[in-house]
Every structure is written in structure tokens, then in C-alpha cells.
Design a protein around this motif. Structure first.
Motif, PDB file in Angstrom:
ATOM      1  N   LYS A 255       0.793  -1.226   0.000  1.00  0.00           N
ATOM      2  CA  LYS A 255       0.000   0.000   0.000  1.00  0.00           C
ATOM      3  C   LYS A 255       0.824   1.273   0.000  1.00  0.00           C
ATOM      4  N   GLY A 256       2.076   1.225   0.405  1.00  0.00           N
ATOM      5  CA  GLY A 256       2.849   2.453   0.538  1.00  0.00           C
ATOM      6  C   GLY A 256       4.309   2.241   0.217  1.00  0.00           C
ATOM      7  N   LEU A 257       5.140   3.129   0.767  1.00  0.00           N
ATOM      8  CA  LEU A 257       6.569   3.070   0.507  1.00  0.00           C
ATOM      9  C   LEU A 257       7.316   3.750   1.632  1.00  0.00           C
ATOM     10  N   MET A 258       8.638   3.466   1.704  1.00  0.00           N
ATOM     11  CA  MET A 258       9.496   4.116   2.683  1.00  0.00           C
ATOM     12  C   MET A 258      10.895   4.214   2.096  1.00  0.00           C
ATOM     13  N   ILE A 259      11.487   5.387   2.181  1.00  0.00           N
ATOM     14  CA  ILE A 259      12.865   5.597   1.760  1.00  0.00           C
ATOM     15  C   ILE A 259      13.581   6.281   2.918  1.00  0.00           C
ATOM     16  N   GLN A 260      14.716   5.690   3.326  1.00  0.00           N
ATOM     17  CA  GLN A 260      15.478   6.236   4.439  1.00  0.00           C
ATOM     18  C   GLN A 260      16.949   6.330   4.055  1.00  0.00           C
ATOM     19  N   PHE A 261      17.645   7.285   4.645  1.00  0.00           N
ATOM     20  CA  PHE A 261      19.098   7.355   4.571  1.00  0.00           C
ATOM     21  C   PHE A 261      19.604   6.986   5.956  1.00  0.00           C
ATOM     22  N   VAL A 262      20.392   5.899   6.017  1.00  0.00           N
ATOM     23  CA  VAL A 262      20.765   5.287   7.287  1.00  0.00           C
ATOM     24  C   VAL A 262      22.279   5.165   7.382  1.00  0.00           C
ATOM     25  N   ASP A 263      22.822   5.519   8.549  1.00  0.00           N
ATOM     26  CA  ASP A 263      24.240   5.327   8.857  1.00  0.00           C
ATOM     27  C   ASP A 263      24.361   4.209   9.877  1.00  0.00           C
ATOM     28  N   TYR A 264      25.450   3.448   9.768  1.00  0.00           N
ATOM     29  CA  TYR A 264      25.693   2.351  10.707  1.00  0.00           C
ATOM     30  C   TYR A 264      26.307   2.871  11.992  1.00  0.00           C
ATOM     31  N   ASP A 265      25.845   2.319  13.099  1.00  0.00           N
ATOM     32  CA  ASP A 265      26.421   2.562  14.408  1.00  0.00           C
ATOM     33  C   ASP A 265      26.369   1.228  15.146  1.00  0.00           C
ATOM     34  N   PRO A 266      27.432   0.827  15.857  1.00  0.00           N
ATOM     35  CA  PRO A 266      27.397  -0.467  16.550  1.00  0.00           C
ATOM     36  C   PRO A 266      26.247  -0.594  17.545  1.00  0.00           C
ATOM     37  N   ALA A 267      25.803   0.519  18.114  1.00  0.00           N
ATOM     38  CA  ALA A 267      24.679   0.477  19.050  1.00  0.00           C
ATOM     39  C   ALA A 267      23.343   0.341  18.336  1.00  0.00           C
ATOM     40  N   GLY A 268      23.317   0.583  17.035  1.00  0.00           N
ATOM     41  CA  GLY A 268      22.086   0.512  16.249  1.00  0.00           C
ATOM     42  C   GLY A 268      22.154   1.512  15.115  1.00  0.00           C
ATOM     43  N   ASP A 269      21.510   1.191  14.024  1.00  0.00           N
ATOM     44  CA  ASP A 269      21.544   2.074  12.865  1.00  0.00           C
ATOM     45  C   ASP A 269      20.935   3.438  13.205  1.00  0.00           C
ATOM     46  N   VAL A 270      21.517   4.494  12.610  1.00  0.00           N
ATOM     47  CA  VAL A 270      21.049   5.856  12.834  1.00  0.00           C
ATOM     48  C   VAL A 270      20.353   6.321  11.563  1.00  0.00           C
ATOM     49  N   VAL A 271      19.043   6.593  11.675  1.00  0.00           N
ATOM     50  CA  VAL A 271      18.258   7.049  10.534  1.00  0.00           C
ATOM     51  C   VAL A 271      18.392   8.561  10.445  1.00  0.00           C
ATOM     52  N   ARG A 272      18.897   9.056   9.311  1.00  0.00           N
ATOM     53  CA  ARG A 272      19.117  10.497   9.151  1.00  0.00           C
ATOM     54  C   ARG A 272      17.977  11.173   8.415  1.00  0.00           C
ATOM     55  N   VAL A 273      17.346  10.479   7.456  1.00  0.00           N
ATOM     56  CA  VAL A 273      16.228  11.039   6.689  1.00  0.00           C
ATOM     57  C   VAL A 273      15.217   9.929   6.450  1.00  0.00           C
ATOM     58  N   THR A 274      13.936  10.258   6.581  1.00  0.00           N
ATOM     59  CA  THR A 274      12.874   9.301   6.277  1.00  0.00           C
ATOM     60  C   THR A 274      11.805   9.979   5.441  1.00  0.00           C
ATOM     61  N   VAL A 275      11.386   9.312   4.382  1.00  0.00           N
ATOM     62  CA  VAL A 275      10.255   9.750   3.565  1.00  0.00           C
ATOM     63  C   VAL A 275       9.339   8.551   3.391  1.00  0.00           C
ATOM     64  N   THR A 276       8.083   8.708   3.771  1.00  0.00           N
ATOM     65  CA  THR A 276       7.095   7.650   3.589  1.00  0.00           C
ATOM     66  C   THR A 276       6.019   8.133   2.622  1.00  0.00           C
ATOM     67  N   ASP A 277       5.059   7.256   2.340  1.00  0.00           N
ATOM     68  CA  ASP A 277       3.955   7.668   1.468  1.00  0.00           C
ATOM     69  C   ASP A 277       3.131   8.778   2.115  1.00  0.00           C
ATOM     70  N   LYS A 278       3.067   8.806   3.424  1.00  0.00           N
ATOM     71  CA  LYS A 278       2.328   9.872   4.115  1.00  0.00           C
ATOM     72  C   LYS A 278       3.063  11.211   3.991  1.00  0.00           C
ATOM     73  N   THR A 279       4.388  11.196   4.081  1.00  0.00           N
ATOM     74  CA  THR A 279       5.180  12.410   3.872  1.00  0.00           C
ATOM     75  C   THR A 279       5.003  12.917   2.458  1.00  0.00           C
TER      76      THR A 279
END
Length: 157
Positions: free
Chosen positions: A38-62
Motif C-alpha cells: 500500500k505504501g513506501l518508505m525511503i530512508q538514509f541510514v548510517d551504521y552505528d554499533p549500538a544501532g543504525d542511525v536514521v538520518r532522513v525518512t520519507v514515507t507515502d504519508k510524507t
């Protein structure tokens, strides 16, 4: 002798750890593209050993709030990629590598449309020009309710 446990995300088919490891070794920001039914998601993600860091998110709602476009067709994926790329450029991201996860990359498909949108926004992503959809499909000439993307996308910026 004890057997090694199989990771839950590998067993359920959510994560391909071999592919993820190869992407993380490059130490480049990942452009994560995930279409759904039904939708979509595009993210720009950087790796961090404690967990991935999401820098930008665009979804179908955005996408619907910004451009008034909804869905997950080729045209919507292109616009979402373009919007995500513009937001990433504002945050200082200059290059990325495409992460499709468990989705198969099909030449001329939705993932390649999102990739073309990211590249058209000014982000440097390694890609083959032959894999992108035709301009007629990106402009929505195959759709009954097409959107004029020239209002949103400024070519040659």
C-alpha cells in the motif's frame, strides 16, 4: 557439541546478513528503499554499533503531505526518491549506496524509479543508466490519474 542458534530475523526471512555485511563494509550512508503493498518508505541510514542511525525518512504519508501524491507506483516512488534526496542533501549527505534488503531489483521497476529520483536530486549513488524506467513511465503516461511531476522536480539544478 552445541549448535549455533539461527538468528530470528534470518529464520523469518527479514534480514540477509551477508548482503547487509557487504553494504556496511563500504562505510557509506545507505539509501534504504522499501515498497509495500500500500505504501513506501525511503530512508538514509548510517551504521552505528549500538544501532543504525536514521538520518532522513520519507514515507507515502510524507509524500502526500508535501506533494499531494499517494500510492507506490513508479511515479510516486520517483517523487519519494527525489524528496528523500533533497532532504538528505540538506543534511549534508553527498553520496549513498542503494540497500534494497530482501526486495529484488528489477530494471525499470519501482526500486529503480526511486533510485533515479535520488540521483536526480543530487545524491551520488552508483547505478547503471540502463536500469532506470523510461521517461514516459516516470511522467506517468501509463497511468489513468497521472501527476505532473514537472511542478515538483526542477531538472538541471
Amino acid at each position: 557439541m552445541k549448535t549455533t542458534p539461527v538468528l530470528k530475523r534470518r529464520k523469518s526471512g527479514i534480514t540477509d546478513y551477508g548482503k547487509r555485511y557487504k553494504l556496511l563494509k563500504s562505510e557509506i550512508t545507505r539509501a534504504v528503499v522499501r515498497p509495500s503493498n500500500k505504501g513506501l518508505m525511503i530512508q538514509f541510514v548510517d551504521y552505528d554499533p549500538a544501532g543504525d542511525v536514521v538520518r532522513v525518512t520519507v514515507t507515502d504519508k510524507t509524500l502526500q503531505k508535501e506533494y499531494g501524491v499517494y500510492g507506490n507506483n513508479i511515479q510516486a516512488m520517483y517523487l519519494a526518491g527525489y524528496l528523500a534526496g533533497k532532504k538528505a542533501a540538506e543534511k549534508g549527505i553527498e553520496e549513498a549506496i542503494l540497500d534494497t534488503g530482501r526486495y529484488k531489483f528489477i530494471h525499470g521497476g519501482r526500486l529503480s524509479a526511486a533510485l533515479k529520483g535520488i540521483i536526480d536530486s543530487g545524491i551520488d549513488v552508483p547505478a547503471d543508466e540502463d536500469s532506470f524506467p523510461d521517461e514516459s513511465r516516470i511522467n506517468g503516461e501509463h497511468l489513468k490519474n497521472k501527476v505532473d511531476i514537472s511542478k515538483f522536480v526542477k531538472k538541471g539544478e
